[in-house]
Motif scaffolding. Structure first.
Motif, PDB file in Angstrom:
ATOM      1  N   GLN A 137       0.827  -1.207   0.000  1.00  7.38           N
ATOM      2  CA  GLN A 137       0.000   0.000   0.000  1.00  7.38           C
ATOM      3  C   GLN A 137       0.865   1.262   0.000  1.00  7.38           C
ATOM      4  OE1 GLN A 137      -2.303  -0.952   3.483  1.00  7.38           O
ATOM      5  NE2 GLN A 137      -4.094  -1.553   2.249  1.00  7.38           N
ATOM      6  N   GLN A 151      -3.101   4.996 -12.440  1.00  5.91           N
ATOM      7  CA  GLN A 151      -3.311   3.616 -12.013  1.00  5.91           C
ATOM      8  C   GLN A 151      -2.908   2.639 -13.116  1.00  5.91           C
ATOM      9  OE1 GLN A 151      -7.397   3.647 -10.626  1.00  5.91           O
ATOM     10  NE2 GLN A 151      -6.744   4.155  -8.553  1.00  5.91           N
ATOM     11  N   GLY A 163      -7.435  -3.786 -11.978  1.00  6.33           N
ATOM     12  CA  GLY A 163      -8.433  -3.936 -10.912  1.00  6.33           C
ATOM     13  C   GLY A 163      -7.801  -4.120  -9.542  1.00  6.33           C
ATOM     14  N   THR A 164      -6.695  -4.842  -9.491  1.00  6.59           N
ATOM     15  CA  THR A 164      -5.970  -5.049  -8.237  1.00  6.59           C
ATOM     16  C   THR A 164      -5.398  -3.729  -7.729  1.00  6.59           C
ATOM     17  OG1 THR A 164      -5.425  -7.296  -8.918  1.00  6.59           O
ATOM     18  CG2 THR A 164      -4.095  -6.356  -7.142  1.00  6.59           C
ATOM     19  N   LYS A 166      -6.573  -0.751  -8.368  1.00  7.03           N
ATOM     20  CA  LYS A 166      -7.692   0.081  -7.901  1.00  7.03           C
ATOM     21  C   LYS A 166      -8.177  -0.372  -6.524  1.00  7.03           C
ATOM     22  CE  LYS A 166      -9.305   1.469 -12.443  1.00  7.03           C
ATOM     23  NZ  LYS A 166     -10.453   1.627 -13.335  1.00  7.03           N
ATOM     24  N   THR A 167      -8.303  -1.674  -6.338  1.00  3.32           N
ATOM     25  CA  THR A 167      -8.770  -2.197  -5.052  1.00  3.32           C
ATOM     26  C   THR A 167      -7.776  -1.873  -3.942  1.00  3.32           C
ATOM     27  OG1 THR A 167      -9.956  -3.984  -6.163  1.00  3.32           O
ATOM     28  CG2 THR A 167      -9.450  -4.296  -3.821  1.00  3.32           C
ATOM     29  N   ARG A 168      -6.506  -2.127  -4.200  1.00  2.00           N
ATOM     30  CA  ARG A 168      -5.486  -1.850  -3.179  1.00  2.00           C
ATOM     31  C   ARG A 168      -5.398  -0.362  -2.866  1.00  2.00           C
ATOM     32  NH1 ARG A 168      -0.517  -5.830  -5.140  1.00  2.00           N
ATOM     33  NH2 ARG A 168      -1.613  -7.783  -4.695  1.00  2.00           N
ATOM     34  N   ARG A 170      -7.856   1.884  -3.161  1.00  2.28           N
ATOM     35  CA  ARG A 170      -9.056   2.246  -2.404  1.00  2.28           C
ATOM     36  C   ARG A 170      -8.900   1.812  -0.946  1.00  2.28           C
ATOM     37  NH1 ARG A 170     -12.653  -1.065  -4.323  1.00  2.28           N
ATOM     38  NH2 ARG A 170     -12.657  -0.095  -6.358  1.00  2.28           N
ATOM     39  N   THR A 171      -8.410   0.608  -0.730  1.00  3.99           N
ATOM     40  CA  THR A 171      -8.202   0.096   0.626  1.00  3.99           C
ATOM     41  C   THR A 171      -7.186   0.957   1.374  1.00  3.99           C
ATOM     42  OG1 THR A 171      -8.688  -2.155  -0.141  1.00  3.99           O
ATOM     43  CG2 THR A 171      -7.531  -1.944   1.971  1.00  3.99           C
ATOM     44  N   ASN A 174      -8.750   4.317   2.256  1.00  4.01           N
ATOM     45  CA  ASN A 174      -9.711   4.161   3.350  1.00  4.01           C
ATOM     46  C   ASN A 174      -8.995   3.994   4.689  1.00  4.01           C
ATOM     47  OD1 ASN A 174     -12.047   4.475   1.844  1.00  4.01           O
ATOM     48  ND2 ASN A 174     -12.238   2.281   1.405  1.00  4.01           N
TER      49      ASN A 174
END
Length: 185
Positions: A137, A151, A163-164, A166-168, A170-171, A174
């Protein structure tokens, strides 16, 4: 009969317009070092400069009919082609991506080395906040926010699916949001 050791400017122009390869070789021998220096100065990249110089001389060869003696000297015209070509390369997306990837590759972290994020806002304690994130991260945050990568570029550089990324991302954002909320309490 030996070729002259020098040519007048008009002989160079006439020779180039008649597609005389001997004149072109002479021109290259006389001016390539100077034009190469201009390209290196603009790009600040010796690795790309040779390719750009080749493009410059190709443009000179192809566009000699556009040269106008009344508007300036041949060398000035060639210098403008050189400078403009180098600036075009510098502004091109592929060159920017190559530079980012080169910088990122230089910064890729070995497994057991700690990740160092280059902070301009360290006085805000942001580096302490990043310590609460995983190494992956922190790497994403470094690439996106400090290296300016998109990205898509991050996915290419790290060789992981978009997609990975973007997910990482976002996590990670957050988690940073939660960390900031906890600090404010």
């Amino acid at each position: 009969m030996d070729s002259p050791s020098t040519y007048t400017e008009q002989e160079l122009v006439d020779g180039l317009r008649s597609r005389n390869q001997k004149i072109f070789s002479y021109l290259y021998d006389q001016y390539s070092a100077t034009l190469y220096g201009v390209v290196v100065k603009v790009l600040n990249d010796r690795a790309s400069a040779g390719d750009v110089l080749q493009d410059v001389f190709l443009k000179i060869w192809k566009n000699i009919d556009q040269y106008d003696e009344e508007r300036g000297r041949l060398f000035t015209w060639m210098l403008n082609i050189c400078r403009n070509t180098a600036i075009d390369v510098l502004r091109s997306k592929s060159h920017k991506l190559d530079q980012k990837i080169q910088n990122i590759t230089d910064d890729v972290h070995v497994k057991n080395e700690p990740l160092v994020v280059h902070m301009q806002v360290d006085h805000l304690g942001f580096s302490k906040m990043l310590e609460h994130l995983s190494k992956d991260q922190r790497n994403l945050i470094d690439l996106a926010y400090y290296k300016g990568c998109t990205q898509e570029e991050i996915a290419r550089v790290l060789d992981i699916p978009l997609g990975t990324v973007k997910t990482r991302m976002r996590t990670a954002l957050n988690q940073l949001k939660q960390i900031v909320k906890n600090i404010d309490k």
